[in-house]
Design a protein around this motif. Structure first.
Motif, PDB file in Angstrom:
ATOM      1  N   VAL A  16      54.436 -10.553 -82.359  1.00 15.53           N
ATOM      2  CA  VAL A  16      53.686 -11.080 -81.215  1.00 15.53           C
ATOM      3  C   VAL A  16      52.293 -10.695 -81.498  1.00 15.53           C
ATOM      4  N   ASP A  17      51.409 -11.641 -81.417  1.00 21.17           N
ATOM      5  CA  ASP A  17      49.925 -11.166 -81.363  1.00 21.17           C
ATOM      6  C   ASP A  17      49.373 -10.898 -80.023  1.00 21.17           C
ATOM      7  N   TRP A  18      48.779  -9.641 -79.910  1.00 21.33           N
ATOM      8  CA  TRP A  18      47.986  -9.192 -78.807  1.00 21.33           C
ATOM      9  C   TRP A  18      46.633  -9.010 -78.791  1.00 21.33           C
ATOM     10  N   GLU A  49      46.737  -8.596 -73.625  1.00 19.29           N
ATOM     11  CA  GLU A  49      47.495 -10.199 -73.355  1.00 19.29           C
ATOM     12  C   GLU A  49      47.906 -10.551 -74.568  1.00 19.29           C
ATOM     13  N   SER A  50      49.099 -11.143 -74.430  1.00 18.06           N
ATOM     14  CA  SER A  50      49.842 -11.747 -75.647  1.00 18.06           C
ATOM     15  C   SER A  50      49.483 -13.148 -75.890  1.00 18.06           C
ATOM     16  N   LYS A  55      50.979 -10.308 -69.723  1.00 15.30           N
ATOM     17  CA  LYS A  55      49.889  -9.473 -69.709  1.00 15.30           C
ATOM     18  C   LYS A  55      50.235  -8.153 -69.409  1.00 15.30           C
ATOM     19  N   ARG A  56      49.681  -7.189 -69.383  1.00 15.58           N
ATOM     20  CA  ARG A  56      49.914  -5.783 -69.140  1.00 15.58           C
ATOM     21  C   ARG A  56      48.812  -4.891 -68.758  1.00 15.58           C
ATOM     22  N   ARG A  57      48.802  -3.832 -68.066  1.00 16.58           N
ATOM     23  CA  ARG A  57      47.789  -3.211 -67.751  1.00 16.58           C
ATOM     24  C   ARG A  57      48.149  -1.789 -67.885  1.00 16.58           C
TER      25      ARG A  57
END
Length: 93
Positions: A16-18, A49-50, A55-57
């Motif tokens: 997976v690209d992030w 963000e993938s 989305k992650r923080r």
């Protein structure tokens, strides 16, 4: 306060690209400053963000994040808090 944004991209171990962006010293409205008064995000955060829409923080975040290995970025991404879509996120914040 000026907003400083920097980014990096990586591909995780499952392909997976992030993209990771730094939100450092965010400019806060008076209302948001009150909401984040004691919040760990007040000093900034990393947003992962993938390409698949995840989305992650991560806050607080390590200052050397721009120079760490892709493996380390992936580790932090997996530890980061998932961010729900905007309407649910506003209710959560």
């Amino acid at each position: 306060m000026p907003q400083h944004i920097s980014s990096r991209s990586f591909t995780d171990s499952v392909g997976v690209d992030w993209t990771v962006r730094e939100i450092g010293s965010p400019t806060l409205t008076e209302t948001l400053a009150k909401v984040l008064k004691e919040d760990r995000r007040r000093g900034g955060w990393l947003v992962f963000e993938s390409t698949e829409g995840d989305k992650r923080r991560l806050a607080p975040y390590p200052p050397d994040w721009r120079t760490v290995s892709m493996f380390e970025l992936e580790r932090w991404c997996m530890k980061a808090k998932r961010v729900p879509p905007a309407p649910a996120r506003r209710a959560e914040d």
